[in-house]
Write an enzyme that holds these catalytic residues in place. Structure first.
Site, PDB file in Angstrom:
ATOM      1  N   CYS A  82       0.880  -1.156   0.000  1.00 11.32           N
ATOM      2  CA  CYS A  82       0.000   0.000   0.000  1.00 11.32           C
ATOM      3  C   CYS A  82       0.926   1.218   0.000  1.00 11.32           C
ATOM      4  CB  CYS A  82      -0.873   0.003   1.252  1.00 11.32           C
ATOM      5  SG  CYS A  82      -2.602   0.329   0.947  1.00 11.32           S
ATOM      6  N   CYS A 115      -4.181  -1.182  -2.111  1.00  9.15           N
ATOM      7  CA  CYS A 115      -4.790   0.115  -2.403  1.00  9.15           C
ATOM      8  C   CYS A 115      -4.546   0.466  -3.859  1.00  9.15           C
ATOM      9  CB  CYS A 115      -4.263   1.201  -1.468  1.00  9.15           C
ATOM     10  SG  CYS A 115      -2.559   1.678  -1.683  1.00  9.15           S
ATOM     11  N   CYS A 164       6.512  -0.664  -9.455  1.00 11.38           N
ATOM     12  CA  CYS A 164       7.089  -1.413  -8.343  1.00 11.38           C
ATOM     13  C   CYS A 164       8.520  -1.828  -8.668  1.00 11.38           C
ATOM     14  CB  CYS A 164       6.274  -2.678  -8.068  1.00 11.38           C
ATOM     15  SG  CYS A 164       4.614  -2.346  -7.486  1.00 11.38           S
TER      16      CYS A 164
END
Length: 166
Positions: A12, A88, A96
């Site tokens: 998140c 989220c 990422c």
């Protein structure tokens, strides 16, 4: 059944609420078969007090919970991740790090447990907890050893579309 322990990372953005709840839930529901972690792209540096309150009400130990960067899990000394789930919408859309071993991943978005007053926040945190509980309970029941990559991805994505406790 395999004796393998699966490592799971919940992401998140702030790593202060939903991903922390998911980490605690999976560590309990996984009964040693899973080891859960949580992290954020822009960690707030503290766990949301409403998350702490809810976890304490549910009988979780909260000592040691902390908001941390996903960088802790992308280096050479980090545990190898088998699964990575975003909790989220912001984290799902962010770039990422490259995770070694190409872990299975899915977006299990949960609405931000915000509210105008404390009671609304408590209700929103309870709802987030219940939805995460349902998804994680279904996840731990999957026959992971017998699913091929395509079937596993389909199951993980279906879990991400679940609502409430089922």
């Amino acid at each position: 059944m395999s004796d393998k322990t699966y490592n799971v990372l919940f992401l998140c953005t702030g790593n202060s609420a939903r991903s922390i709840l998911a980490e605690c839930l999976l560590n309990r529901l996984g009964q040693g078969r899973f080891r859960a972690y949580s992290a954020g792209s822009k960690p707030l540096g503290r766990v949301n007090p409403f998350a702490v309150e809810l976890l304490q009400q549910e009988g979780y130990a909260v000592d040691g919970l902390r908001s941390k960067s996903w960088d802790e899990f992308s280096g050479p000394d980090a545990p190898h991740m088998d699964f990575i789930f975003t909790a989220c919408g912001n984290a799902a859309g962010e770039t990422c790090p490259v995770w070694p071993g190409h872990p299975a991943s899915a977006h299990w978005g949960i609405a931000d447990p915000a509210g105008d007053d404390d009671e609304a926040k408590r209700a929103a945190f309870r709802q987030a907890y219940e939805r995460l509980h349902a998804r994680i309970a279904r996840f731990v029941a999957l026959p992971l050893e017998s699913l091929d990559a395509a079937a596993l991805k389909a199951e993980l994505d279906a879990i991400g579309r679940m609502e409430g406790r089922q």
